[in-house]
Design an enzyme around this catalytic site. Structure first.
Site, PDB file in Angstrom:
ATOM      1  N   SER A   1       0.805  -1.227   0.000  1.00  0.00           N
ATOM      2  CA  SER A   1       0.000   0.000   0.000  1.00  0.00           C
ATOM      3  C   SER A   1       0.836   1.274   0.000  1.00  0.00           C
ATOM      4  O   SER A   1       0.289   2.372   0.038  1.00  0.00           O
ATOM      5  CB  SER A   1      -0.934   0.015   1.215  1.00  0.00           C
ATOM      6  N   ARG A   2       2.170   1.139  -0.049  1.00  0.00           N
ATOM      7  CA  ARG A   2       2.992   2.350  -0.063  1.00  0.00           C
ATOM      8  C   ARG A   2       4.347   2.044  -0.696  1.00  0.00           C
ATOM      9  O   ARG A   2       4.756   0.886  -0.812  1.00  0.00           O
ATOM     10  CB  ARG A   2       3.205   2.896   1.349  1.00  0.00           C
TER      11      ARG A   2
ATOM     12  N   GLY B   1       8.378  -3.418   5.365  1.00  0.00           N
ATOM     13  CA  GLY B   1       9.609  -3.190   6.118  1.00  0.00           C
ATOM     14  C   GLY B   1       9.557  -1.899   6.895  1.00  0.00           C
ATOM     15  O   GLY B   1       8.749  -1.002   6.603  1.00  0.00           O
TER      16      GLY B   1
ATOM     17  N   TYR C   1      19.155  -2.673  11.305  1.00  0.00           N
ATOM     18  CA  TYR C   1      18.472  -2.659  10.014  1.00  0.00           C
ATOM     19  C   TYR C   1      19.278  -3.455   8.986  1.00  0.00           C
ATOM     20  O   TYR C   1      18.728  -4.287   8.249  1.00  0.00           O
ATOM     21  CB  TYR C   1      18.280  -1.222   9.532  1.00  0.00           C
TER      22      TYR C   1
ATOM     23  N   LYS D   1      18.220  -6.993   6.952  1.00  0.00           N
ATOM     24  CA  LYS D   1      18.212  -7.110   5.494  1.00  0.00           C
ATOM     25  C   LYS D   1      19.259  -8.102   5.002  1.00  0.00           C
ATOM     26  O   LYS D   1      19.049  -8.811   4.007  1.00  0.00           O
ATOM     27  CB  LYS D   1      18.437  -5.733   4.860  1.00  0.00           C
TER      28      LYS D   1
ATOM     29  N   ILE E   1      15.880   5.200  -2.674  1.00  0.00           N
ATOM     30  CA  ILE E   1      14.653   5.279  -3.476  1.00  0.00           C
ATOM     31  C   ILE E   1      13.707   6.277  -2.809  1.00  0.00           C
ATOM     32  O   ILE E   1      13.608   6.328  -1.584  1.00  0.00           O
ATOM     33  CB  ILE E   1      13.958   3.905  -3.571  1.00  0.00           C
ATOM     34  N   HIS E   2      13.011   7.064  -3.610  1.00  0.00           N
ATOM     35  CA  HIS E   2      12.054   8.031  -3.074  1.00  0.00           C
ATOM     36  C   HIS E   2      10.857   7.313  -2.449  1.00  0.00           C
ATOM     37  O   HIS E   2       9.920   6.919  -3.145  1.00  0.00           O
ATOM     38  CB  HIS E   2      11.550   8.972  -4.172  1.00  0.00           C
TER      39      HIS E   2
END
Length: 238
Positions: free
Chosen positions: A11-12, A86, A149, A153, A182-183
């Site tokens: 959703s995003r 994430g 983080y 990953k 990434i934006h």
């Protein structure tokens, strides 16, 4: 019959871009998100019909299993699974709260493991099923202030390669995509001017560019157990 694609975190950001692209390619989408309203809004914006939204916290064992049971009963066998859910909570290790460590590992790593496990029984009955897990270039190279983080990953690489070996005989492919800057909402607080200087291509990437790479991995019938980096050359400078 159209393929059923489940996009966790759909959703995003990258997940939303993947959902849109797969819908345009004729897939039926099951958009999974902790935010039910956001999932519903994404489904409403997708090309085509018969897409569904599901509310689920991927770090919760029971929620994941119940969600995938419902997807199977409602939509049938899963052909594609994209794990884009994430979180990030950056801090030096000495300043990282234990509860943040747990949240990062449970959402970014355990969440992907749980959704893959829940989807696999259904995918065994699909022809040419594929999984793409979304990692990070930080998981491959490390970064100060992102120890936990990075660990969450980095774990995805070992998991992805191992699962690819386990299910290859059933013609299920599993690959990892590792984006750079990434934006998205997750990079909104970064100083883009500073970040851009470290990217050889001189800009942040767009979610749609990552989605194209996800599509490649989903549709490439002879690619499995691989890590595809989409970072504008950032790795070259790290």
């Amino acid at each position: 019959m159209s393929r059923l694609a489940v996009v966790c975190g759909g959703s995003r950001g990258i997940g939303k871009a993947v959902s849109r692209l797969l819908a345009e390619r004729g897939c039926r989408l099951a958009v999974v998100s902790r935010n039910e309203d956001a999932a519903q809004a994404t489904v409403a914006s997708l090309h085509g019909a018969d897409h569904l939204a599901f509310s689920c916290d991927v770090s919760k064992v029971q929620e994941v299993q119940q969600t995938f049971d419902t997807i199977y009963k409602t939509c049938g066998n899963v052909s594609y699974l994209v794990n884009a859910a994430g979180i990030n909570r950056d801090a030096l290790l000495l300043r990282t709260k234990p509860e943040d460590m747990v949240a990062l590992l449970h959402t970014n790593l355990l969440g992907t493991i749980l959704t893959c496990r829940a989807a696999l029984r259904s995918m065994l009955h699909s022809q040419g099923a594929a999984i793409v897990n979304i990692g990070s270039v930080v998981g491959l190279k490390g970064n100060a202030g992102q120890c936990v983080y990075s660990a969450s990953k980095a774990g995805l690489e070992g998991f992805t390669r191992s699962l690819a070996k386990e299910v290859a005989s059933r013609n299920i492919r599993v690959n990892l995509l590792a984006p750079g800057f990434i934006h998205t909402n997750m990079t909104a607080e970064l100083m883009e001017e500073d970040g851009v200087r470290s990217v050889p291509l001189g800009r942040f990437g767009e979610p749609e560019e990552v989605a194209q790479a996800v599509l490649f991995l989903l549709e490439s019938s002879y690619v499995t157990g691989q890590v595809l980096v989409v970072d504008g050359g950032l790795q070259l400078a790290m």
